[in-house]
Design a protein around this motif. Structure first.
Motif, mmCIF file in Angstrom:
data_model
loop_
_atom_site.group_PDB
_atom_site.id
_atom_site.type_symbol
_atom_site.label_atom_id
_atom_site.label_comp_id
_atom_site.label_asym_id
_atom_site.label_seq_id
_atom_site.Cartn_x
_atom_site.Cartn_y
_atom_site.Cartn_z
ATOM 1 N N PHE A 100 58.156 -17.267 18.286
ATOM 2 C CA PHE A 100 56.866 -17.846 18.701
ATOM 3 C C PHE A 100 57.004 -18.536 20.059
ATOM 4 N N GLU A 101 56.000 -18.389 20.890
ATOM 5 C CA GLU A 101 55.974 -19.103 22.180
ATOM 6 C C GLU A 101 55.101 -20.343 22.025
ATOM 7 N N PHE A 102 55.729 -21.491 21.957
ATOM 8 C CA PHE A 102 54.990 -22.743 21.836
ATOM 9 C C PHE A 102 54.473 -23.133 23.218
ATOM 10 N N VAL A 103 53.212 -23.538 23.280
ATOM 11 C CA VAL A 103 52.611 -23.942 24.554
ATOM 12 C C VAL A 103 52.655 -25.445 24.659
ATOM 13 N N LEU A 153 55.729 -33.704 12.923
ATOM 14 C CA LEU A 153 55.715 -32.483 13.716
ATOM 15 C C LEU A 153 55.301 -31.287 12.860
ATOM 16 N N ALA A 154 55.787 -31.233 11.629
ATOM 17 C CA ALA A 154 55.397 -30.147 10.718
ATOM 18 C C ALA A 154 53.888 -30.166 10.491
ATOM 19 N N ALA A 155 53.315 -31.342 10.309
ATOM 20 C CA ALA A 155 51.867 -31.451 10.117
ATOM 21 C C ALA A 155 51.118 -30.968 11.359
ATOM 22 N N LEU A 156 51.620 -31.322 12.546
ATOM 23 C CA LEU A 156 50.993 -30.864 13.791
ATOM 24 C C LEU A 156 51.064 -29.338 13.899
ATOM 25 N N ASP A 157 52.225 -28.775 13.551
ATOM 26 C CA ASP A 157 52.385 -27.325 13.627
ATOM 27 C C ASP A 157 51.467 -26.611 12.635
ATOM 28 N N VAL A 158 51.331 -27.151 11.435
ATOM 29 C CA VAL A 158 50.420 -26.560 10.450
ATOM 30 C C VAL A 158 48.989 -26.621 10.974
ATOM 31 N N GLN A 159 48.587 -27.764 11.508
ATOM 32 C CA GLN A 159 47.235 -27.915 12.071
ATOM 33 C C GLN A 159 46.970 -26.876 13.150
ATOM 34 N N ALA A 160 47.979 -26.588 13.953
ATOM 35 C CA ALA A 160 47.838 -25.645 15.064
ATOM 36 C C ALA A 160 48.040 -24.191 14.632
ATOM 37 N N GLY A 161 48.362 -23.975 13.350
ATOM 38 C CA GLY A 161 48.594 -22.622 12.857
ATOM 39 C C GLY A 161 49.864 -21.996 13.401
ATOM 40 N N GLN A 162 50.862 -22.827 13.674
ATOM 41 C CA GLN A 162 52.118 -22.374 14.264
ATOM 42 C C GLN A 162 53.256 -22.419 13.249
ATOM 43 N N PRO A 163 54.338 -21.709 13.539
ATOM 44 C CA PRO A 163 55.536 -21.857 12.704
ATOM 45 C C PRO A 163 56.054 -23.296 12.811
ATOM 46 N N LEU A 164 56.839 -23.697 11.841
ATOM 47 C CA LEU A 164 57.302 -25.082 11.760
ATOM 48 C C LEU A 164 58.603 -25.289 12.525
#
Length: 122
Positions: free
Chosen positions: A115-118, A53-64
């Motif tokens: 952050f608002e995660f979509v 999940l952390a890798a996905l969040d980094v890829q998306a430029g989102q907080p972890l």
């Protein structure tokens, strides 16, 4: 060794993290394992899922979002493996304990809360 998490457990993890984010509170590894009813090796599976999940969040430029999961010990920080993972992902550098880790973690938690995660999933 490759570990997999079931779609049901993965969705449950995402829902638990979103609920925690909305309520602005942290979860312990143990509470997540119990809530998701992860089979053995539960901690290893949860850690692998949180790293993914952390890798996905980094890829998306989102907080972890995985920063919302902490140890129930006195430090109230994620396990050292979390800091090693986010170090590999380029989000943190330093020792996995101490004031630098605590300060970085506190700032990341605030970022997640704001952050608002979509969609909430991959």
């Amino acid at each position: 060794m490759t570990l997999r998490i079931s779609r049901q457990h993965w969705q449950g993890l995402l829902e638990a993290l979103e609920e925690a984010r909305c309520q602005r509170h942290l979860l312990t590894y143990r509470s997540l394992i119990e809530r998701l009813q992860l089979p053995p090796p539960a901690m290893t599976t949860l850690a692998a899922a949180l790293e993914y999940l952390a890798a996905l969040d980094v890829q998306a430029g989102q907080p972890l979002r995985s920063a919302l999961v902490i140890s129930q010990g006195a430090s109230r920080l994620p396990r050292p493996g979390f800091f090693e993972c986010v170090g590999r992902l380029g989000r943190f550098s330093g020792a996995p304990d101490g004031t630098a880790a605590a300060a970085w973690h506190a700032a990341e938690v605030v970022r997640v809360f704001e952050f608002e995660f979509v969609g909430g999933s991959e």
